[in-house]
Design an enzyme around this catalytic site. Structure first.
Site, PDB file in Angstrom:
ATOM      1  N   TYR A 165      36.193  39.686  35.401  1.00  0.00           N
ATOM      2  CA  TYR A 165      36.972  40.661  36.168  1.00  0.00           C
ATOM      3  C   TYR A 165      38.241  41.067  35.409  1.00  0.00           C
ATOM      4  O   TYR A 165      38.574  42.256  35.301  1.00  0.00           O
ATOM      5  CB  TYR A 165      37.302  40.019  37.512  1.00  0.00           C
ATOM      6  CG  TYR A 165      38.046  40.871  38.491  1.00  0.00           C
ATOM      7  CD1 TYR A 165      37.434  41.922  39.150  1.00  0.00           C
ATOM      8  CD2 TYR A 165      39.383  40.587  38.798  1.00  0.00           C
ATOM      9  CE1 TYR A 165      38.126  42.687  40.078  1.00  0.00           C
ATOM     10  CE2 TYR A 165      40.079  41.339  39.728  1.00  0.00           C
ATOM     11  CZ  TYR A 165      39.447  42.385  40.363  1.00  0.00           C
ATOM     12  OH  TYR A 165      40.139  43.134  41.283  1.00  0.00           O
ATOM     13  N   LYS A 169      39.242  44.749  34.127  1.00  0.00           N
ATOM     14  CA  LYS A 169      40.425  45.403  34.676  1.00  0.00           C
ATOM     15  C   LYS A 169      41.421  45.794  33.588  1.00  0.00           C
ATOM     16  O   LYS A 169      42.247  46.692  33.785  1.00  0.00           O
ATOM     17  CB  LYS A 169      41.085  44.506  35.725  1.00  0.00           C
ATOM     18  CG  LYS A 169      40.287  44.421  37.030  1.00  0.00           C
ATOM     19  CD  LYS A 169      39.957  45.805  37.563  1.00  0.00           C
ATOM     20  CE  LYS A 169      39.647  45.839  39.034  1.00  0.00           C
ATOM     21  NZ  LYS A 169      39.174  47.192  39.447  1.00  0.00           N
TER      22      LYS A 169
END
Ligand code: NAI
Length: 308
Positions: A165, A169
């Site tokens: 993640y 991001k």
């Protein structure tokens, strides 16, 4: 003039729940026609509840707004193209793209299956690339566009068990930084939101702060501002959550310049770190592959006069 979206058309990906939903509701309330994109995935990205997008559309229409549902996934370029095309087919234009769709597959890297790493990259990074690419031609041709990418403190600051993640991001920030340059001539602005909100994605993760202080609709005003004609910034990272707003910026310390004609040893770098590692006078990173090197070498008399 107050921020409004009369005559504007927006796509908000993953807007069947959580933050995307409140972004879509606010944009619609302020006059935008909104494509509510959401295939109805679970937090892990599995399943397809085909009713979530329509529920948000119903809510917008019940308040007198205009919206349509789109159930495509952002993961495939063809799906992203259909999302953008649905805005063009139904409303005749596209002015705003909010890349919000997201999933989680949290595990430490030691235990993480690479398929789960890829699945997270696919939704956050490729989803953002696919939708932005599909919108890019339209926005550049009409010489107007506002794009928002969704980043996270988990990437910017790091987060245990979220390497997939966090990677995704941060990737969208690299994309934004480059497209901020590519879009400026045609008035296509691209900025990032780093949200904090109590949603199903953060369920159980932010127990120390009551949900009532972390409403998703406290993030959406920042997104709406970034989507507005009034916001002429590009390349910003705005952090929003719990009623607090701030700006993130990649910074560089003043640094230490050695004479590039001489030898530099690991020990001299270690010693210099005492100075260049200090964070007390940072400046925003100079947007050039060489940073400020040319300027510094010129100051040392090692380069001729600048031709500019
Ligand atoms: P959420 O789980 O409520 O919403 C995510 C939405 O994305 C869901 O409606 C889901 O169906 C949709 N989605 C998933 N895969 C999709 C795909 N392939 N195509 C289209 N839509 C898809 O989570 P939340 O919290 O609202 O997250 C929204 C965004 O904000 C995400 O990008 C998330 O990473 C980001 N974010 C959220 C934070 C928070 O505090 N809630 C913190 C930092 C970032």
């Amino acid at each position: 003039m107050a921020i409004g979206f009369e005559g504007r058309v927006a796509v908000v990906t993953g807007s069947g729940s959580g933050l995307g939903r409140t972004h879509a509701l606010l944009l619609a309330r302020l006059g935008a026609k909104v494509v509510v994109n959401d295939p109805g995935a679970s937090v892990q990205g599995t399943g397809d509840d085909r009713s979530v997008a329509q529920r948000v559309v119903d809510q917008i229409q019940a308040s007198g707004g205009q919206a349509m549902a789109n159930l495509d996934s952002v993961v495939e370029p063809e799906g992203a193209a259909r999302i953008v095309q649905s805005a063009l087919d139904t409303y005749g234009r596209l002015d705003i793209l909010v890349n919000n769709a997201g999933i989680l597959r949290d595990r430490t890297l030691a235990k993480l299956d690479l398929a789960d790493f890829r699945a997270v990259i696919d939704v956050h990074m490729y989803g953002t690339v696919n939708c932005t690419k599909a919108a890019w031609a339209v926005m550049n041709a009409q010489e107007y566009g506002r794009i928002v990418v969704t980043t996270s403190h988990s990437g910017i600051g790091g987060s245990f068990g979220q390497s997939n993640y966090g990677t995704a991001k941060m990737a969208v920030l690299g994309l934004m930084n480059c497209l901020a340059r590519e879009g400026i001539r045609k008035n296509v602005r691209i900025n990032a939101i780093a949200p904090s909100a109590a949603t199903r994605m953060t369920d159980g993760l932010v127990a120390s702060v009551p949900d009532e202080y972390l409403r998703a609709d406290l993030v959406s005003p920042a997104v709406a501002w970034l989507c507005s004609e009034q916001c002429e910034h590009t390349g910003l990272i705005v952090s929003a959550g719990g009623g607090y707003f701030s700006r993130f910026q990649m910074m560089e310390t003043p640094g230490v310049q050695f004479d590039p004609r001489g030898e530099v040893t690991p020990d001299s770098v270690a010693e210099a770190f005492e100075k260049f590692g200090r964070l007390d006078h940072p400046v925003p990173v100079h947007p050039h592959p060489l940073g400020n090197l040319e300027h510094r070498l010129r100051a040392l008399g090692l380069l001729g006069e600048s031709k500019q």
